[in-house]
Design an enzyme around this catalytic site. Structure first.
Site, PDB file in Angstrom:
ATOM      1  N   GLY A 146      -7.702  -5.720   8.794  1.00  0.00           N
ATOM      2  CA  GLY A 146      -8.761  -4.815   8.504  1.00  0.00           C
ATOM      3  C   GLY A 146      -8.455  -3.387   8.836  1.00  0.00           C
ATOM      4  N   SER A 147      -7.211  -2.950   8.718  1.00  0.00           N
ATOM      5  CA  SER A 147      -6.910  -1.496   9.069  1.00  0.00           C
ATOM      6  C   SER A 147      -7.176  -0.608   7.971  1.00  0.00           C
ATOM      7  CB  SER A 147      -5.495  -1.432   9.444  1.00  0.00           C
ATOM      8  OG  SER A 147      -4.383  -1.533   8.528  1.00  0.00           O
ATOM      9  N   ARG A 164      -6.633 -13.115  -1.889  1.00  0.00           N
ATOM     10  CA  ARG A 164      -7.075 -14.421  -2.752  1.00  0.00           C
ATOM     11  C   ARG A 164      -6.760 -13.703  -4.039  1.00  0.00           C
ATOM     12  NH1 ARG A 164      -9.049 -18.889  -2.137  1.00  0.00           N
ATOM     13  NH2 ARG A 164     -10.198 -18.988  -4.142  1.00  0.00           N
ATOM     14  N   LEU A 183      -7.941 -13.275  -7.825  1.00  0.00           N
ATOM     15  CA  LEU A 183      -9.357 -13.436  -8.448  1.00  0.00           C
ATOM     16  C   LEU A 183      -9.405 -14.015  -9.808  1.00  0.00           C
ATOM     17  CD1 LEU A 183     -10.265 -10.190  -6.596  1.00  0.00           C
ATOM     18  CD2 LEU A 183     -11.531 -12.266  -6.005  1.00  0.00           C
ATOM     19  N   HIS A 205      -2.205  -1.996  -2.779  1.00  0.00           N
ATOM     20  CA  HIS A 205      -0.903  -2.602  -2.923  1.00  0.00           C
ATOM     21  C   HIS A 205       0.205  -2.248  -1.959  1.00  0.00           C
ATOM     22  CE1 HIS A 205       1.828  -5.843  -4.264  1.00  0.00           C
ATOM     23  NE2 HIS A 205       2.499  -5.025  -4.478  1.00  0.00           N
ATOM     24  N   THR A 223      -7.303  -5.459 -12.704  1.00  0.00           N
ATOM     25  CA  THR A 223      -7.501  -6.058 -14.295  1.00  0.00           C
ATOM     26  C   THR A 223      -7.137  -7.482 -14.130  1.00  0.00           C
ATOM     27  OG1 THR A 223      -5.506  -5.273 -14.677  1.00  0.00           O
ATOM     28  CG2 THR A 223      -7.271  -3.973 -15.219  1.00  0.00           C
ATOM     29  N   GLN A 242       0.467   5.437   5.023  1.00  0.00           N
ATOM     30  CA  GLN A 242       0.086   6.175   3.755  1.00  0.00           C
ATOM     31  C   GLN A 242      -1.230   5.596   3.231  1.00  0.00           C
ATOM     32  OE1 GLN A 242       1.270   9.216   3.385  1.00  0.00           O
ATOM     33  NE2 GLN A 242       2.685   9.075   5.139  1.00  0.00           N
TER      34      GLN A 242
HETATM   35  C1  GRF Z   1      -2.120  -4.078   3.502  1.00  0.00           C
HETATM   36  O1  GRF Z   1      -0.730  -3.689   3.388  1.00  0.00           O
HETATM   37  C2  GRF Z   1      -2.691  -4.049   2.041  1.00  0.00           C
HETATM   38  O2  GRF Z   1      -1.784  -3.155   1.282  1.00  0.00           O
HETATM   39  C3  GRF Z   1      -2.410  -5.309   1.556  1.00  0.00           C
HETATM   40  O3  GRF Z   1      -2.749  -6.250   2.661  1.00  0.00           O
HETATM   41  C4  GRF Z   1      -2.627  -5.430   3.734  1.00  0.00           C
HETATM   42  C5  GRF Z   1      -4.005  -5.318   4.284  1.00  0.00           C
HETATM   43  O4  GRF Z   1      -4.175  -4.936   5.822  1.00  0.00           O
HETATM   44  N1  GRF Z   1      -3.114  -5.589   0.100  1.00  0.00           N
HETATM   45  P1  GRF Z   1      -5.210  -4.821   6.540  1.00  0.00           P
HETATM   46  O5  GRF Z   1      -5.829  -5.820   6.677  1.00  0.00           O
HETATM   47  O6  GRF Z   1      -5.776  -3.435   5.898  1.00  0.00           O
HETATM   48  O7  GRF Z   1      -4.768  -3.876   7.898  1.00  0.00           O
END
Ligand code: GRF
Length: 214
Positions: A11-12, A86, A88, A104, A136, A168
């Site tokens: 959850g960062s 997951r 979707l 991503h 999408t 970033q």
């Molecule tokens: C992040 O690298 C995000 O880009 C990807 O999953 C990771 C989640 O990290 N979709 P966090 O849970 O937000 O720390």
């Protein structure tokens, strides 16, 4: 603007959004895993949390229907995927057309899917990064809202590269949500997405390795 965030773990990115002082109301954070660390962070920020375990449902369609029902109780303008691990269903994605956003850890369309940092290193790319995009039905292929690029350094490991990219991610996800909240996101008829009043005039160019190498 009401926002629901979906998470599965750390959850960062969610934390970066909650702490960005955005002009939005975070209605709920929902996880498919009860042990997701992000749930504690959300609660500490006073955001309601919910857990909907995918293992309690017979198949993807049943889970996604239940998840959508839970999300829709909050009548969100925007649904944010922040490490929601997951795939979707098409029905779910189309239900939230133009209001479902993902981050991503790669410069899409390069390296969709998992293990992006390992694959970037193996490919020998000199620039890597992250992408915020609309979701999408085709995984990691929706219209791109914003990207950040970072250099790949000779001594990088997947972990060091991931950390540089994550920094970033925490910058561009709040940026994207602010643009959305301010009504500045424009879908053009050609399917490309732009931001009204964007910084096109001051675009930075990143060359890696640095042209300054002696
Ligand atoms: C992040 O690298 C995000 O880009 C990807 O999953 C990771 C989640 O990290 N979709 P966090 O849970 O937000 O720390």
């Amino acid at each position: 603007m009401k926002v629901v965030i979906l998470i599965s773990g750390r959850g960062s990115n969610m934390r970066a959004l909650l702490e960005a002082d955005l002009p939005v109301e975070f209605a709920c954070v929902i996880s498919n895993r009860a042990e997701a660390k992000g749930l504690e962070i959300a609660a500490a920020h006073g955001v309601p949390t919910g857990v909907l375990k995918h293992r309690d449902y017979p198949d993807r369609a049943a889970y996604d229907t239940a998840l959508a029902a839970e999300i829709d109780r909050h009548e969100p303008d925007l649904v944010i995927l922040a490490g929601f691990m997951r795939v979707l269903s098409d029905a779910f994605v189309l239900h939230y057309e133009r209001r479902l956003i993902n981050i991503h850890p790669a410069l899409l369309p390069a390296f969709p899917g998992l293990d992006t940092h390992e694959r970037a290193l193996a490919a020998g790319v000199k620039l890597h990064g992250c992408t915020v995009h609309f979701v999408t039905p085709v995984v990691d292929a929706g219209p791109i809202l914003v990207q950040a690029a970072v250099p790949v350094l000779p001594d990088d490991t997947p972990a060091s590269l991931a950390a540089r990219v994550l920094e970033q991610e925490h910058r561009i996800y709040p940026m994207a949500m602010r643009w959305f909240a301010e009504g500045r996101v424009i879908w053009r008829e050609d399917g490309r997405v732009f931001v009204r009043g964007g910084t096109n005039a001051t675009c930075a160019v990143l060359v890696s390795p640095s042209p300054d190498i002696a």
